[in-house]
Design an enzyme around this catalytic site. Structure first.
Site, PDB file in Angstrom:
ATOM      1  N   HIS A  48       0.834  -1.207   0.000  1.00 10.35           N
ATOM      2  CA  HIS A  48       0.000   0.000   0.000  1.00 10.35           C
ATOM      3  C   HIS A  48       0.866   1.253   0.000  1.00 10.35           C
ATOM      4  O   HIS A  48       0.578   2.237  -0.706  1.00 10.35           O
ATOM      5  CB  HIS A  48      -0.918   0.000   1.225  1.00 10.35           C
ATOM      6  N   HIS A  72       3.620   7.437   5.521  1.00  6.99           N
ATOM      7  CA  HIS A  72       2.444   8.141   6.037  1.00  6.99           C
ATOM      8  C   HIS A  72       1.650   7.371   7.090  1.00  6.99           C
ATOM      9  O   HIS A  72       0.878   7.970   7.834  1.00  6.99           O
ATOM     10  CB  HIS A  72       1.520   8.562   4.878  1.00  6.99           C
ATOM     11  N   GLU A  76       0.700   5.981  12.974  1.00  6.43           N
ATOM     12  CA  GLU A  76      -0.604   5.406  13.337  1.00  6.43           C
ATOM     13  C   GLU A  76      -0.525   3.909  13.594  1.00  6.43           C
ATOM     14  O   GLU A  76      -1.110   3.401  14.550  1.00  6.43           O
ATOM     15  CB  GLU A  76      -1.602   5.686  12.188  1.00  6.43           C
ATOM     16  N   ASP A  77       0.250   3.187  12.742  1.00  3.62           N
ATOM     17  CA  ASP A  77       0.174   1.722  12.753  1.00  3.62           C
ATOM     18  C   ASP A  77       1.426   1.013  13.278  1.00  3.62           C
ATOM     19  O   ASP A  77       1.466  -0.218  13.290  1.00  3.62           O
ATOM     20  CB  ASP A  77      -0.108   1.220  11.321  1.00  3.62           C
ATOM     21  N   ASP A 139      -3.263   8.271  -0.932  1.00  2.00           N
ATOM     22  CA  ASP A 139      -3.573   7.179   0.003  1.00  2.00           C
ATOM     23  C   ASP A 139      -5.012   6.695  -0.202  1.00  2.00           C
ATOM     24  O   ASP A 139      -5.282   5.498  -0.296  1.00  2.00           O
ATOM     25  CB  ASP A 139      -3.369   7.699   1.431  1.00  2.00           C
ATOM     26  N   ASP A 259     -23.270  11.968 -25.986  1.00  2.00           N
ATOM     27  CA  ASP A 259     -21.912  12.512 -25.989  1.00  2.00           C
ATOM     28  C   ASP A 259     -21.058  11.831 -24.924  1.00  2.00           C
ATOM     29  O   ASP A 259     -20.776  12.391 -23.877  1.00  2.00           O
ATOM     30  CB  ASP A 259     -21.915  14.030 -25.821  1.00  2.00           C
TER      31      ASP A 259
END
Length: 713
Positions: A48, A72, A76-77, A139, A259
Site C-alpha cells: 500500500h 504516512h 498510526e500503525d 492514500d 456525448d
C-alpha cells in the site's frame, strides 16, 4: 505490485538530480517498522505504501513528498514516533506525515460532527503544507482501488465519504484524473447495477466507437497539418460517473446519453488554441450553449482550456477540449503543478489566486466553532452547484442548486409532493417557486385540495419530482381521456344505431380493443380521447363483429357521400406513418401541402394540423405535439388567406384577379377596402392545392405594378 525501482525511475524522469537515496532509505525503514503487517487482501502492508508513493510520482511530486508517502502510516500503525521521522528524514517530512496521520478515534456526538472535524483537521494540515492533502488523496485512491476486500457495509461507508469529501477536493485542486477515478470507483460500490449497465453499453459499441475515434483523430490531424498548426490529438471515453450524472440530471437512460466521447487537442500557444477552435467549428456544427472559454476565464484552481461540443461524423455528439502543453500539465497535476518545492526549502507560491479558496477555508475553520455551520460552509465551497437544507427535525437533505419546496416535498414522500401548496422556510411562508438556500429549515404545507400542475415541471430540479409529477399528470389525463373517449364512442354508436347494453363490460368491444392492439377497453377509450384513434374505426369493426351490414348508397346520394369522404375523410396527412386518424386543419394558420407542419393532439377532436411557425403552437405542451408528413398521393384543395396592400389605383383589382386566375387559384371570398391614406387593402380567401402554388401566387402578386406588400393571413 509496484516495486521501489518503478518509483525511482519515474521520479528521475522529471527530476534527474533527485535524491533517490532518501527514497530508498524511507523504503527500508517502512519495510522494517511494518514487518509482519498484512492487508485484507493478504498482501504485505508495504504494498500500500509503495502504491501511494507511485501515485505521488505520477503527480510529479518532489522527493520529500514521495518519502512522506512511504511513511504516512508509520505513526498510526507502528511503534515509530514523530521524533524518529523528523530525526531520520527531516522536519518537512515529519510535518507531512503528522498531517496525514489518520484521525484519532475520538468520540463525537453524531456523524456530522465527526465529518466536520475530519475536514477541519485536513484543512489545518493543508495550511502548513499543501502536500499533506496530496498524500492523503493518493492514500485514499489506492484504498479505493482495493476496497473490494472489505464488507459491503464498509465499502458503502468509505465510498460515500470519498464521494462526499475526497473526490470534490481532488477536483477543487484541479487533479481531474484522480477525481474521475475516485468517482468511478465510488459509483461501482454505491450503484453497482448502474455501473455494470454503463460498462456493458460502452463495451457493446466499443468497436464502432474505437473506429470513430480513429477517424476523428485522422481528420483533425490532417486539417491541422493543412493549416500549419502543430497539434497532438487524443480521444477517450468520458468516465462512467460523468455519464451517470448526465443520466440523473437529464433523466436519461444509458442508451440516450450520446456525448460519451471526448477529444483533446494540445497545441503550442494560446493563439493556436483559438485558431484550432475555428477550424473545428468549420468542420463540424457546434452545439449552441456548449462552448466554454476557460482560457480567458480560468477556473479557481487555475484550470485552463477551451471546451466545445460539436456534431461530428456519423451525427455523433463529441466534446473537444483545446489547450496548450502548459495548460495540459496543470490539468493533469492540478495545484501540484503550481506549488513547487526546492530540496530543503519552503514552498513557493506562484500565484495568490491559486490558493484564495484554501485561505478562505482556513479563515472559516478558525472562526466557525459550530460543526454543522462549518460543514455547511465547506460544502458550499466544494459543492457550489448543490444546496443543503434541513427538515424541522434537523435531518440534512441535499438538492441541486435552484431546487424548490416541491423538490423537498417529493423527497419526503410522493403524497406530500402531490399535496404541497407552499412551505415555511425559517418560520416564514414562501411560495412553491421559492429557491432553497443553504441552511434553510423547510416545513411543507399541504392541502387535500392541492394537485400537481404541469407548471411545476418548469421549475422543479430533481429527477424524482419531475418523474412523479409526470406520472400523476399522465394518470390524470388518462382518466379524463377515458371519459372523453367513452363520450365520443357513445355518440358515434348512437349515430350508427348500434346498441351496446354495458359498454365497459362488453366482450365484443373487448375483442375490438385487442384487434386494434390494446390490452383493454379503457386503454382503447383513452386513445380515442387523446385523438389517436378514430371512434368511427372502432364502430366499423364492432358492426362487423355484430353482423350489422353497411347500407349501400346509390346514384346521386352515393356521389355526394363520396365527395364528402374525399374532401373530409381523407386528410392528406400521415401521422408517424399511421393512417385513419381524426385530423383537422387549424383555422388560425390554414396549413397547406408542402409547407412545414406539426400536429397537436386536441382531446376528443383528434389531431389539429398547424404551420410549424404558427404563434398558437410555439408555446404548446410538447407532449401533445406529434410528427406528421403530407400524403402526396392525396388530391385535395386547401384554404389560404392573403392580404394584398397596394396603392389605390384604377384597375388594380382586375390585375390581382388576373394573377390568381392565371395561377389556377379559386377565389372563395374577396374583401376590398380603401384606407384614409389612399391605400387599397384586398383580403382574398383562396382554394389551393399545395404550398408551391401559394408561393407562385405570392410572387406573381408582388410583381403587379403598385402592389406594396403581400402577406399570409
Amino acid at each position: 505490485m509496484i516495486r521501489l525501482n518503478d518509483i525511482t525511475d519515474k521520479l528521475l524522469k522529471y527530476h534527474p538530480k533527485a535524491n533517490t537515496a532518501l527514497v530508498e532509505k524511507a523504503y527500508v525503514y517502512s519495510a522494517k517498522v511494518h514487518l509482519g503487517q498484512v492487508r485484507l487482501s493478504g498482501e504485505p502492508y508495504l504494498s500500500h505504501l509503495l502504491e501511494t508513493a507511485y501515485i505521488l510520482a505520477r503527480l510529479k511530486m518532489d522527493v520529500t513528498c514521495i518519502v512522506a508517502g512511504l511513511l504516512h502510516d508509520t505513526i498510526e500503525d507502528t511503534k515509530a514516533s514523530l521524533e524518529d521521522i523528523e530525526r531520520l528524514f527531516g522536519p518537512e517530512t515529519a510535518l507531512i506525515v503528522d498531517g496525514v496521520t489518520k484521525i484519532s478515534q475520538m468520540q463525537f456526538s453524531n456523524r456530522e460532527q465527526r465529518q466536520a472535524e475530519n475536514i477541519r483537521k485536513m484543512i489545518l494540515a493543508m495550511s502548513s503544507d499543501i502536500r499533506v492533502i496530496i498524500v492523503k488523496l493518493s492514500d485514499r485512491l489506492h484504498n479505493m482501488r482495493t476496497l473490494g476486500y472489505h464488507s459491503p457495509e464498509k465499502q458503502k461507508l468509505i465510498a460515500s465519504e470519498t464521494l462526499d469529501i475526497y473526490a470534490p477536493l481532488a477536483g477543487r485542486m484541479g487533479i481531474y484524473w484522480l477525481k474521475s477515478e475516485l468517482e468511478d470507483l465510488c459509483l461501482y460500490y454505491l450503484e453497482q447495477e448502474v455501473y455494470q449497465t454503463i460498462k456493458m453499453e460502452i463495451a457493446q459499441r466499443r468497436d464502432e466507437r474505437e473506429k470513430f475515434i480513429r477517424e476523428v483523430k485522422e481528420l483533425l490531424i490532417a486539417k491541422f497539418k493543412e493549416v500549419g498548426i502543430e497539434a497532438v490529438v487524443k480521444g477517450r471515453y468520458k468516465h462512467f460517473y460523468s455519464i451517470y450524472r448526465k443520466m440523473v440530471d437529464q433523466d436519461l437512460t444509458v442508451s440516450q446519453v450520446f456525448d460519451v466521447l471526448a477529444f483533446r487537442v494540445i497545441v503550442d500557444s494560446v493563439k493556436h488554441c483559438y485558431e484550432a477552435l475555428g477550424h473545428i467549428h468549420s468542420m463540424w456544427k457546434p452545439i449552441s450553449g456548449r462552448f466554454k472559454d476557460y482560457i480567458s476565464m480560468p477556473k479557481a484552481n487555475m484550470y485552463q482550456s477551451l471546451h466545445t461540443t460539436v456534431i461530428g461524423p456519423w451525427g455523433e455528439r463529441m466534446e473537444v477540449q483545446i489547450r496548450t502543453w502548459d495548460m495540459d500539465r496543470v490539468a493533469e497535476e492540478g495545484i501540484a503543478a503550481h506549488w513547487k518545492y526546492k530540496e530543503g526549502a519552503a514552498a513557493r507560491q506562484t500565484d495568490d489566486k491559486q490558493f484564495a479558496w484554501l485561505r478562505q477555508l482556513l479563515e472559516w475553520q478558525k472562526s466557525l466553532d459550530d460543526p454543522a455551520e462549518f460543514l455547511d460552509t465547506v460544502r458550499m465551497d466544494l459543492f457550489p452547484n448543490e444546496v443543503y437544507v434541513f427538515t424541522p427535525t434537523g435531518e440534512v437533505k441535499e438538492f441541486p442548486k435552484g431546487a424548490t419546496p416541491i423538490d423537498f416535498a417529493y423527497s419526503i414522500h410522493s403524497e406530500v409532493g402531490e399535496k404541497c401548496m407552499g412551505a415555511r422556510v425559517n418560520g416564514k411562508m414562501v411560495p412553491i417557486r421559492y429557491m432553497l438556500q443553504n441552511g434553510d429549515i423547510v416545513e411543507i404545507i399541504t392541502s387535500p385540495k392541492q394537485h400537481p400542475s404541469k407548471d411545476w415541471l418548469d421549475f422543479v430540479k430533481t429527477s424524482r419530482a419531475k418523474n412523479k409529477i409526470r406520472h400523476w399528470i399522465k394518470n390524470q389525463e388518462k382518466e379524463e381521456s377515458i371519459q372523453l373517449g367513452r363520450s365520443v364512442l357513445e355518440k358515434m354508436l348512437e349515430q350508427e344505431n348500434v346498441t351496446l347494453p354495458n359498454l365497459m363490460k362488453s366482450d365484443v368491444l373487448a375483442e375490438v380493443a385487442r384487434d386494434v392492439s390494446f390490452h383493454s377497453i379503457e386503454e382503447m377509450l383513452a386513445q380515442i380521447g387523446f385523438g389517436k384513434l378514430s371512434a368511427r374505426q372502432v364502430v366499423g369493426r364492432l358492426k362487423t363483429k355484430l353482423g350489422i351490414k353497411e347500407d349501400k348508397t346509390h346514384g346521386l346520394v352515393e356521389k355526394v357521400v363520396s365527395k364528402i369522404r374525399r374532401r373530409r375523410g381523407g386528410s392528406g396527412i400521415k401521422v408517424r406513418g399511421v393512417s385513419d386518424m381524426l385530423v383537422r386543419f387549424a383555422n388560425c394558420c390554414h396549413p397547406i401541402p408542402g409547407e412545414k407542419v406539426v400536429g397537436f393532439i386536441t382531446r376528443g377532436r383528434g389531431i389539429t394540423i398547424h404551420q410549424k411557425n404558427c404563434r398558437h403552437i410555439l408555446h404548446a405542451d410538447p407532449d401533445r405535439l406529434v410528427e406528421i408528413s403530407w400524403d402526396t398521393g392525396q388530391e385535395e384543395t386547401h384554404i389560404a388567406r392573403l392580404k394584398v396592400t397596394s396603392l389605390d389605383q384604377k384597375g388594380i383589382l382586375a390585375d390581382l384577379s388576373a394573377v390568381l386566375t392565371q395561377k389556377n387559384a379559386n377565389i372563395v371570398q374577396a374583401d376590398v377596402k380603401t384606407t384614409i391614406d389612399k391605400k387599397g387593402i384586398a383580403l382574398f380567401t383562396l382554394e389551393l392545392e399545395n404550398f408551391q402554388q401559394l408561393q407562385d401566387i405570392i410572387a406573381g402578386l408582388k410583381r403587379v405594378k403598385n402592389v406594396l406588400k403581400v402577406e399570409r393571413q
